[in-house]
Design a protein around this motif. Sequence first.
Motif, PDB file in Angstrom:
ATOM      1  N   GLY A 184     -31.021  65.291  20.429  1.00 33.22           N
ATOM      2  CA  GLY A 184     -29.690  65.429  20.384  1.00 33.22           C
ATOM      3  C   GLY A 184     -28.921  66.210  19.467  1.00 33.22           C
ATOM      4  N   ASN A 185     -29.181  67.110  18.783  1.00 33.66           N
ATOM      5  CA  ASN A 185     -28.793  67.625  18.237  1.00 33.66           C
ATOM      6  C   ASN A 185     -28.301  69.020  18.610  1.00 33.66           C
ATOM      7  OD1 ASN A 185     -29.461  66.419  16.054  1.00 33.66           O
ATOM      8  ND2 ASN A 185     -31.125  67.183  15.867  1.00 33.66           N
ATOM      9  N   TYR A 186     -27.014  69.741  18.764  1.00 31.81           N
ATOM     10  CA  TYR A 186     -26.462  71.072  19.250  1.00 31.81           C
ATOM     11  C   TYR A 186     -26.351  72.192  18.163  1.00 31.81           C
ATOM     12  CZ  TYR A 186     -22.985  73.401  22.396  1.00 31.81           C
ATOM     13  OH  TYR A 186     -22.418  74.460  23.022  1.00 31.81           O
ATOM     14  N   THR A 187     -26.467  73.417  18.297  1.00 24.22           N
ATOM     15  CA  THR A 187     -26.228  74.047  17.944  1.00 24.22           C
ATOM     16  C   THR A 187     -25.604  75.588  18.458  1.00 24.22           C
ATOM     17  OG1 THR A 187     -28.044  73.976  16.309  1.00 24.22           O
ATOM     18  CG2 THR A 187     -27.081  75.882  16.182  1.00 24.22           C
ATOM     19  N   LEU A 188     -24.367  76.115  18.087  1.00 22.51           N
ATOM     20  CA  LEU A 188     -23.756  77.356  18.099  1.00 22.51           C
ATOM     21  C   LEU A 188     -23.816  78.343  17.883  1.00 22.51           C
ATOM     22  CD1 LEU A 188     -20.350  77.069  17.493  1.00 22.51           C
ATOM     23  CD2 LEU A 188     -21.137  74.996  17.806  1.00 22.51           C
ATOM     24  N   GLY A 189     -23.103  79.096  17.858  1.00 21.19           N
ATOM     25  CA  GLY A 189     -23.354  80.480  17.330  1.00 21.19           C
ATOM     26  C   GLY A 189     -21.597  81.457  17.388  1.00 21.19           C
ATOM     27  N   LEU A 190     -21.503  82.186  16.006  1.00 16.37           N
ATOM     28  CA  LEU A 190     -20.235  82.904  16.296  1.00 16.37           C
ATOM     29  C   LEU A 190     -20.903  83.740  15.373  1.00 16.37           C
ATOM     30  CD1 LEU A 190     -17.337  80.303  14.618  1.00 16.37           C
ATOM     31  CD2 LEU A 190     -17.779  80.738  16.654  1.00 16.37           C
ATOM     32  N   THR A 191     -20.004  84.915  16.256  1.00 12.70           N
ATOM     33  CA  THR A 191     -20.183  86.510  15.649  1.00 12.70           C
ATOM     34  C   THR A 191     -19.047  86.942  14.541  1.00 12.70           C
ATOM     35  OG1 THR A 191     -18.695  87.043  17.483  1.00 12.70           O
ATOM     36  CG2 THR A 191     -21.437  87.014  18.208  1.00 12.70           C
ATOM     37  N   GLU A 192     -18.556  86.379  14.598  1.00  6.82           N
ATOM     38  CA  GLU A 192     -17.613  86.866  14.240  1.00  6.82           C
ATOM     39  C   GLU A 192     -17.052  85.434  13.145  1.00  6.82           C
ATOM     40  OE1 GLU A 192     -13.913  89.138  14.411  1.00  6.82           O
ATOM     41  OE2 GLU A 192     -14.934  89.012  15.869  1.00  6.82           O
ATOM     42  N   GLN A 193     -16.905  85.770  11.587  1.00 12.22           N
ATOM     43  CA  GLN A 193     -16.260  84.734  10.874  1.00 12.22           C
ATOM     44  C   GLN A 193     -14.768  84.716  10.197  1.00 12.22           C
ATOM     45  OE1 GLN A 193     -18.044  86.577   8.137  1.00 12.22           O
ATOM     46  NE2 GLN A 193     -16.470  87.425   6.167  1.00 12.22           N
ATOM     47  N   MET A 194     -14.728  85.656  10.871  1.00 20.93           N
ATOM     48  CA  MET A 194     -12.468  85.830  11.124  1.00 20.93           C
ATOM     49  C   MET A 194     -11.092  85.323  11.819  1.00 20.93           C
ATOM     50  SD  MET A 194     -11.483  87.666   8.488  1.00 20.93           S
ATOM     51  CE  MET A 194     -13.116  88.732   7.068  1.00 20.93           C
TER      52      MET A 194
END
Length: 181
Positions: free
Chosen positions: A127-137
């Motif tokens: 039930g845990n969801y993980t996402l990635g962002l390529t940039e912090q801006m």
Amino acid sequence: MEPRLLERYRKEVVPHLQKKLGRTNILSLPRLKKIVINMGVGQAIAEKKYLDEAVDALTLIAGQKAVVTRAKKSIAGFKLREGMAIGCKVTLRGKRMYEFLDRLIAIALPRVRDFRGLNPNAFDGRGNYTLGLTEQMVFPELNPDKYSRNQGMNICLVFDSRGDDESRECLRMLGMPFRAE
């Protein structure tokens, strides 16, 4: 003052989930326990200032001091020694967690270039969801002139639920922009 998303969870999501899952006990429904934001800074091995920049950025984004993470074991191929600082992380709970999730859904994700929605299948089986962002801006709190390089991050939403489908429905009700299947 109560965060907007927490209020929405209590007034809209809980009754919807009770009806859909057929449960009367509110504590048996899926709920968000914590959000863990992690930045791995591999360049920190050569240049320490990259790690300091990442810690500053993560602290601004989360609204809470970031913790430096260290290598667990040495890897000669990466010139990595045990105990070297190689990243940072923040664990958000309570009001800060809901405020961050609200900013992520309403402000940061729509600012991602070529955004077509999040993968609805990125759950781990519990039930845990993980996402990635390529940039912090994509976060408006950050001043682009202050940071010399783009840094990505992983965001893990940890749920207290019985499975992926319950968590997915909870996130959908909170307004998470999933890609149409």
